[in-house]
Design a protein around this motif. Structure first.
Motif, mmCIF file in Angstrom:
data_model
loop_
_atom_site.group_PDB
_atom_site.id
_atom_site.type_symbol
_atom_site.label_atom_id
_atom_site.label_comp_id
_atom_site.label_asym_id
_atom_site.label_seq_id
_atom_site.Cartn_x
_atom_site.Cartn_y
_atom_site.Cartn_z
ATOM 1 N N SER A 199 4.832 6.857 8.920
ATOM 2 C CA SER A 199 5.042 5.525 9.493
ATOM 3 C C SER A 199 6.518 5.171 9.431
ATOM 4 C CB SER A 199 4.235 4.481 8.715
ATOM 5 O OG SER A 199 2.849 4.734 8.816
ATOM 6 N N LEU A 200 7.046 4.692 10.546
ATOM 7 C CA LEU A 200 8.429 4.223 10.600
ATOM 8 C C LEU A 200 8.382 2.700 10.597
ATOM 9 C CD1 LEU A 200 8.613 7.209 11.434
ATOM 10 C CD2 LEU A 200 10.372 6.581 13.073
ATOM 11 N N TRP A 201 8.506 2.127 9.419
ATOM 12 C CA TRP A 201 8.324 0.695 9.258
ATOM 13 C C TRP A 201 9.479 -0.099 9.844
ATOM 14 C CZ3 TRP A 201 6.252 0.443 3.531
ATOM 15 C CH2 TRP A 201 4.936 0.931 3.528
ATOM 16 N N ILE A 202 9.203 -1.350 10.179
ATOM 17 C CA ILE A 202 10.242 -2.207 10.746
ATOM 18 C C ILE A 202 11.283 -2.534 9.665
ATOM 19 C CG2 ILE A 202 8.696 -3.184 12.473
ATOM 20 C CD1 ILE A 202 8.468 -5.681 10.714
ATOM 21 N N THR A 203 12.492 -2.821 10.099
ATOM 22 C CA THR A 203 13.619 -3.013 9.188
ATOM 23 C C THR A 203 13.365 -4.096 8.154
ATOM 24 O OG1 THR A 203 15.138 -2.288 10.918
ATOM 25 C CG2 THR A 203 16.085 -3.516 9.080
ATOM 26 N N ASP A 204 12.715 -5.180 8.529
ATOM 27 C CA ASP A 204 12.497 -6.302 7.620
ATOM 28 C C ASP A 204 11.681 -5.947 6.388
ATOM 29 O OD1 ASP A 204 13.984 -8.026 9.089
ATOM 30 O OD2 ASP A 204 12.324 -9.232 9.846
ATOM 31 N N ILE A 232 9.709 3.015 15.725
ATOM 32 C CA ILE A 232 9.741 1.946 14.725
ATOM 33 C C ILE A 232 8.546 1.022 14.934
ATOM 34 C CG2 ILE A 232 10.998 -0.101 13.917
ATOM 35 C CD1 ILE A 232 13.592 1.370 14.526
ATOM 36 N N GLY A 233 7.836 0.774 13.856
ATOM 37 C CA GLY A 233 6.608 -0.013 13.936
ATOM 38 C C GLY A 233 5.393 0.816 14.296
ATOM 39 N N LYS A 234 5.600 2.136 14.396
ATOM 40 C CA LYS A 234 4.515 3.041 14.762
ATOM 41 C C LYS A 234 4.473 4.209 13.782
ATOM 42 C CE LYS A 234 5.413 2.008 19.651
ATOM 43 N NZ LYS A 234 5.767 2.589 20.990
ATOM 44 N N GLU A 235 3.617 5.169 14.107
ATOM 45 C CA GLU A 235 3.508 6.376 13.302
ATOM 46 C C GLU A 235 3.997 7.568 14.088
ATOM 47 O OE1 GLU A 235 -0.239 8.866 11.999
ATOM 48 O OE2 GLU A 235 -0.037 7.159 10.626
ATOM 49 N N LEU A 294 14.224 13.150 11.080
ATOM 50 C CA LEU A 294 13.187 12.483 11.861
ATOM 51 C C LEU A 294 13.232 12.887 13.328
ATOM 52 C CD1 LEU A 294 13.148 8.879 10.345
ATOM 53 C CD2 LEU A 294 11.262 10.520 10.328
ATOM 54 N N LYS A 295 14.428 13.181 13.827
ATOM 55 C CA LYS A 295 14.521 13.650 15.213
ATOM 56 C C LYS A 295 13.728 14.938 15.391
ATOM 57 C CE LYS A 295 19.056 11.615 16.241
ATOM 58 N NZ LYS A 295 20.480 11.905 16.611
ATOM 59 N N ARG A 296 13.861 15.843 14.444
ATOM 60 C CA ARG A 296 13.121 17.108 14.519
ATOM 61 C C ARG A 296 11.632 16.879 14.267
ATOM 62 N NH1 ARG A 296 17.734 18.466 11.596
ATOM 63 N NH2 ARG A 296 16.572 18.416 9.620
ATOM 64 N N TRP A 297 11.332 16.037 13.279
ATOM 65 C CA TRP A 297 9.934 15.808 12.915
ATOM 66 C C TRP A 297 9.165 15.131 14.049
ATOM 67 C CZ3 TRP A 297 7.088 17.519 8.944
ATOM 68 C CH2 TRP A 297 5.867 16.901 8.676
ATOM 69 N N CYS A 298 9.813 14.179 14.703
ATOM 70 C CA CYS A 298 9.169 13.420 15.775
ATOM 71 C C CYS A 298 9.371 14.058 17.150
ATOM 72 C CB CYS A 298 9.720 11.993 15.809
ATOM 73 S SG CYS A 298 9.456 11.057 14.287
ATOM 74 N N ASN A 299 10.182 15.114 17.183
ATOM 75 C CA ASN A 299 10.472 15.813 18.438
ATOM 76 C C ASN A 299 11.029 14.853 19.478
ATOM 77 O OD1 ASN A 299 10.643 18.022 20.175
ATOM 78 N ND2 ASN A 299 8.570 17.698 20.991
ATOM 79 N N LEU A 338 0.830 -1.183 0.000
ATOM 80 C CA LEU A 338 0.000 0.000 0.000
ATOM 81 C C LEU A 338 0.877 1.249 0.000
ATOM 82 C CD1 LEU A 338 -2.674 -1.014 2.666
ATOM 83 C CD2 LEU A 338 -2.937 -1.019 0.172
ATOM 84 N N PHE A 339 0.440 2.271 -0.709
ATOM 85 C CA PHE A 339 1.140 3.546 -0.677
ATOM 86 C C PHE A 339 0.849 4.222 0.658
ATOM 87 C CE2 PHE A 339 2.413 2.627 -4.691
ATOM 88 C CZ PHE A 339 2.819 3.697 -5.490
ATOM 89 N N ASP A 340 1.881 4.778 1.257
ATOM 90 C CA ASP A 340 1.749 5.362 2.587
ATOM 91 C C ASP A 340 2.844 6.408 2.747
ATOM 92 O OD1 ASP A 340 0.921 5.800 5.158
ATOM 93 O OD2 ASP A 340 1.706 3.937 5.988
ATOM 94 N N ASN A 341 2.723 7.236 3.759
ATOM 95 C CA ASN A 341 3.829 8.107 4.154
ATOM 96 C C ASN A 341 4.739 7.280 5.054
ATOM 97 O OD1 ASN A 341 2.512 10.218 2.851
ATOM 98 N ND2 ASN A 341 1.534 10.950 4.725
ATOM 99 N N PHE A 342 5.940 6.969 4.576
ATOM 100 C CA PHE A 342 6.783 6.076 5.365
ATOM 101 C C PHE A 342 8.261 6.314 5.112
ATOM 102 C CE2 PHE A 342 6.765 3.773 1.340
ATOM 103 C CZ PHE A 342 8.056 3.274 1.262
ATOM 104 N N THR A 343 9.041 5.884 6.060
ATOM 105 C CA THR A 343 10.470 5.675 5.893
ATOM 106 C C THR A 343 10.789 4.389 6.649
ATOM 107 O OG1 THR A 343 12.683 6.635 6.147
ATOM 108 C CG2 THR A 343 11.104 7.049 7.919
#
Length: 321
Positions: A239-244, A231-234, A218-223, A162-167
């Motif tokens: 969304s910060l997806w898991i490494t796998d 990781i595994g959350k939003e 991401l440090k600034r974005w997520c404060n 699925l298309f999503d906002n992610f890294t």
């Protein structure tokens, strides 16, 4: 005006061209008005390696309802200039229904972005990692301008997603820019990344404009000083997806891709993987090959996920991927 024609004529200053089947590639199904999957070639090379061709083909086959864009800096925009048998990659990819090959005009791409002034001043001849740094900038600008998913050309797609906002992190502490997606164009996070790219530019440090930039952004974005906790959350809409999901085998173990695997083990090991980053930058030194009949993990990926590439490049000759 057709969306693809608009990109060709306005951004790149060329007219639509036909693929090898005589089909006008400005016709559907390549609607530029909706985000697609983007690949970038930042050198002037116009003969992509088997691995690059596999990456693009696998993305197209795994996502038949999405447009796949392959931006090439050295591509003229005229497919007739790259005939078989002199060329293999461009003819093969241009025959895939949802793949569009586009010329990469960096000056036009960076227009109206923070990268414009940097690109006008930087001297490529003095840059240690120029093609990589340029690719780092281009991926940010492309996804900011058009939306969609960016993938490195050494990422093989194993299934649709699925298309999503992610890294996605390549390790617990480092978030990679090798795969990232943003559903809509002009996302603020990408603009912030382009500003940081220029403000903190250190061209001779490997990864400074890539994973290091994304990790700090991401440090600034997520404060938070530890974005890995997300990781595994939003985090703030990303969304910060898991490494796998993209990096199932860590880069110190990259040679496992070229080792023999039992097929029953592959399905289990990659059950949570959307796309596999195979760390080709490291392989450029050792030049491991995809060999027909080797039973390697890479051969399995090629056979299953980019069958046309496998037949054209691997079965016919044991080319370096």
């Amino acid at each position: 005006m057709d969306g693809y024609y608009f990109i060709q004529s306005y951004i790149f200053g060329i007219s639509p061209v036909k693929n090898n089947s005589g089909i006008n590639i400005s016709d559907p199904p390549v609607p530029s008005i909706k985000p697609g999957i983007v690949f970038v070639e930042s050198t002037d090379n116009v003969e992509p390696t088997p691995l690059v061709v596999c990456s693009v083909e696998s993305a197209a086959l795994g996502n038949p309802d999405k447009p796949i864009y392959y931006f090439m800096k050295g591509f003229s925009g005229n497919l007739s200039q790259y005939p078989q048998p002199a060329y293999k990659g461009i003819p093969l990819l241009s025959s895939v229904r949802n793949v569009t090959i586009l010329p990469l005009n960096v000056t036009e791409l960076f227009e109206d972005t923070p990268l414009k002034g940097w690109y006008q001043k930087v001297n490529p001849l003095k840059e240690k990692f120029w093609t990589h740094v340029l690719a780092d900038g281009c991926r940010l600008a492309l996804i900011w301008r058009y939306g969609g998913i960016y993938l490195d050309t050494d990422i093989i797609s194993l299934r649709s997603m699925l298309f999503d906002n992610f890294t996605c992190p390549q390790s617990p502490a480092v978030f990679s820019n090798g795969a990232m997606g943003f559903q809509q164009k002009h996302h603020t996070f990408l603009w912030n990344c382009m500003e940081a790219f220029v403000a903190n530019y250190i061209g001779h440090v490997w990864g400074q404009q890539g994973p290091e930039l994304i990790s700090h952004a991401l440090k600034r974005w997520c404060n938070t000083s530890k974005p890995a906790t997300f990781i595994g959350k939003e985090c703030n809409g990303i969304s910060l997806w898991i490494t796998d999901r993209f990096y199932p085998i860590p880069y110190p173990q990259w040679e496992r891709y070229y080792a023999p695997w039992k097929k029953e083990h592959i399905e289990w090991a990659f059950s949570g993987t959307y796309r596999a980053h195979v760390w080709n930058f490291i392989n450029k030194q050792k030049k491991r090959k995809v060999v027909a009949g080797s039973g390697s993990l890479m051969e399995h990926f090629f056979q299953l996920h980019c069958p046309n590439t496998y037949k054209k490049f691997i079965q016919s000759s044991n080319s370096t991927a």
